[in-house]
Design an enzyme around this catalytic site. Sequence first.
Site, PDB file in Angstrom:
ATOM      1  N   ARG A  36       0.770  -1.337   0.041  1.00 32.40           N
ATOM      2  CA  ARG A  36       0.048   0.064  -0.110  1.00 32.40           C
ATOM      3  C   ARG A  36       0.757   1.317  -0.194  1.00 32.40           C
ATOM      4  NH1 ARG A  36      -5.006  -1.941   3.750  1.00 32.40           N
ATOM      5  NH2 ARG A  36      -6.446  -2.538   2.107  1.00 32.40           N
ATOM      6  N   LYS A 201     -13.100 -12.070   7.427  1.00 33.19           N
ATOM      7  CA  LYS A 201     -14.168 -10.775   7.626  1.00 33.19           C
ATOM      8  C   LYS A 201     -15.551 -11.460   7.343  1.00 33.19           C
ATOM      9  CE  LYS A 201     -11.322  -6.769   7.480  1.00 33.19           C
ATOM     10  NZ  LYS A 201     -10.901  -5.945   6.528  1.00 33.19           N
ATOM     11  N   GLY A 383     -12.718  -4.479   1.020  1.00 29.65           N
ATOM     12  CA  GLY A 383     -14.108  -4.173   1.309  1.00 29.65           C
ATOM     13  C   GLY A 383     -14.526  -3.223   0.119  1.00 29.65           C
TER      14      GLY A 383
HETATM   15  P1  ADP Z   1      -8.730  -9.366   2.888  1.00 27.89           P
HETATM   16  O1  ADP Z   1      -7.830  -8.333   3.700  1.00 27.89           O
HETATM   17  O2  ADP Z   1      -7.919  -9.855   1.855  1.00 27.89           O
HETATM   18  O3  ADP Z   1      -9.930  -8.831   2.688  1.00 27.89           O
HETATM   19  P2  ADP Z   1      -9.433 -10.779   5.384  1.00 27.89           P
HETATM   20  O4  ADP Z   1      -9.171  -9.714   6.237  1.00 27.89           O
HETATM   21  O5  ADP Z   1     -11.065 -11.134   5.173  1.00 27.89           O
HETATM   22  O6  ADP Z   1      -9.008 -10.603   3.759  1.00 27.89           O
HETATM   23  O7  ADP Z   1      -9.032 -12.293   5.740  1.00 27.89           O
HETATM   24  C1  ADP Z   1      -7.765 -12.355   5.920  1.00 27.89           C
HETATM   25  C2  ADP Z   1      -7.383 -13.432   7.073  1.00 27.89           C
HETATM   26  O8  ADP Z   1      -8.280 -14.487   6.897  1.00 27.89           O
HETATM   27  C3  ADP Z   1      -6.059 -14.036   6.952  1.00 27.89           C
HETATM   28  O9  ADP Z   1      -5.235 -13.245   8.169  1.00 27.89           O
HETATM   29  C4  ADP Z   1      -6.138 -15.506   7.114  1.00 27.89           C
HETATM   30  O10 ADP Z   1      -5.281 -16.163   8.130  1.00 27.89           O
HETATM   31  C5  ADP Z   1      -7.607 -15.490   7.683  1.00 27.89           C
HETATM   32  N1  ADP Z   1      -8.153 -16.896   7.386  1.00 27.89           N
HETATM   33  C6  ADP Z   1      -8.421 -17.503   6.068  1.00 27.89           C
HETATM   34  N2  ADP Z   1      -8.655 -18.835   6.200  1.00 27.89           N
HETATM   35  C7  ADP Z   1      -9.143 -18.935   7.307  1.00 27.89           C
HETATM   36  C8  ADP Z   1      -9.620 -19.984   8.401  1.00 27.89           C
HETATM   37  N3  ADP Z   1      -9.850 -21.060   7.954  1.00 27.89           N
HETATM   38  N4  ADP Z   1      -9.537 -20.073   9.576  1.00 27.89           N
HETATM   39  C9  ADP Z   1      -9.275 -18.528  10.316  1.00 27.89           C
HETATM   40  N5  ADP Z   1      -8.938 -17.634   9.498  1.00 27.89           N
HETATM   41  C10 ADP Z   1      -8.729 -17.763   8.386  1.00 27.89           C
HETATM   42 MG    MG Z   2      -7.832  -7.933   5.925  1.00 24.46          MG
END
Ligand code: ADP
Ligand code: MG
Length: 404
Positions: A36, A201, A383
């Site tokens: 970023r 999330k 988001g």
């Molecule tokens: P982004 O920032 O790309 O939108 P998120 O913030 O929603 O993604 O999610 C990222 C996190 O999700 C990572 O830190 C990852 O470790 C976690 N994650 C992925 N799969 C699982 C799972 N099965 N259980 C717990 N956490 C998970």
């Molecule tokens: Mg995230």
Amino acid sequence: MLRTLESLGSLAGKRVIVRCDLNVPLSHGQITDDGRVRASVATLNALIHQGARIVIVSHLGRPEGAPDSQYSLAPVAQRLSELLGKPVTFARDTVGSAAEEAVNGLADGDVAVLENLRFNPGETSKDAAEREAFAAKLAAFGDVYVSDGFGVVHRKQASVYELAQALPSAAGLLIASELDVLERLTESPEKPYTVVLGGSKVSDKLGVIGHLLPRVNSLLIGGGMLFTFLAAQGHKVGSSLLESDQLDTVRGYLAKAEELGVAIVLPSDVVVASKFGADAEHVVRAADAIEDTDWGASGLVLVIGTATTENFASIIGSSRTVFWNGPMGVFELAPFAEGTRVIAQALTEVDGLGVVGGGDSAAAVRALGFSDDQFGHISTGGGASLEFLEGKHLPGLEVLGWQQ
Ligand code: ADP
Ligand code: MG
């Protein structure tokens, strides 16, 4: 029409407040992914080149409206200075005397970073008057405002929304380029169009599914999103991430997908771990047999299984347009990174447009050794890009003259 930098006229000698999204992942005060920060550089260099006096504002993490040193932007200002190849002044507060001194000290072409916006309750206040009051304090530091934090354009926050109204305002180069790509995903995307969702999330992202279903051919579900779907189908999910208040919503999506002829593809197999940790024991199980291990209900799924990973990769491979948000598992723990790595690899091979969106998703592909130029586009906003694809109103873009 989105107002672009040119609409602000000559910026030489002007104080320009730039809202960046410098919300990078930190570990023990070290930036673990500077994507970023690098994405912010183009606009800043353009402004430096014009001889503007640049005041950068950003948030980092989720401090609760008060100073919290673990969320200081100091390491980010340091990294920015390296990337710009020039000194960057860092102010220890956002709208106090340190900020004022930093801004007053700027000569043409100089850059200052103010401390984390979210150390101030006005930034994210639900009360518009409080946000306006905070925006007015920020506005006092600038002659014009440039919005370039794409990751926050879906938020009605003081530095994103009210500040854009308090000063002559325009979008920076990052926002303009993000929009170019996202418009290609919404205006007649080439089919088959596949969206891959994962990450943690869950409740934030579940909402987007209803809007995406009519637009896509396949929706692949992995990561922490998965368990609410499995539970909605009546399966046990052990200690995996579950949003039990969303089960009815998810059942509604499954029914709607069937009606529309859209495939919601859920994993057939998963990797069940004994605990959350890199040293956990783990086994592959069918997605409907998560509790069928020695650990019973205390076992938890940390990534999609190998058969699922292959199936997802093949669906991605036969798509012409793919948008991916959210890691397929806990990629930060090496034994559970493979599912995410294979999906990233498949995305690099898409014959068409393959887009990665989301802070952690972008960090994941870089941590797994991919480079940015292997993908059609890596969006700095998770988001924000999802809400864009949903066709939602994004306050931070509308305030810059943009209409969907
Ligand atoms: P982004 O920032 O790309 O939108 P998120 O913030 O929603 O993604 O999610 C990222 C996190 O999700 C990572 O830190 C990852 O470790 C976690 N994650 C992925 N799969 C699982 C799972 N099965 N259980 C717990 N956490 C998970
Ligand atoms: Mg995230």
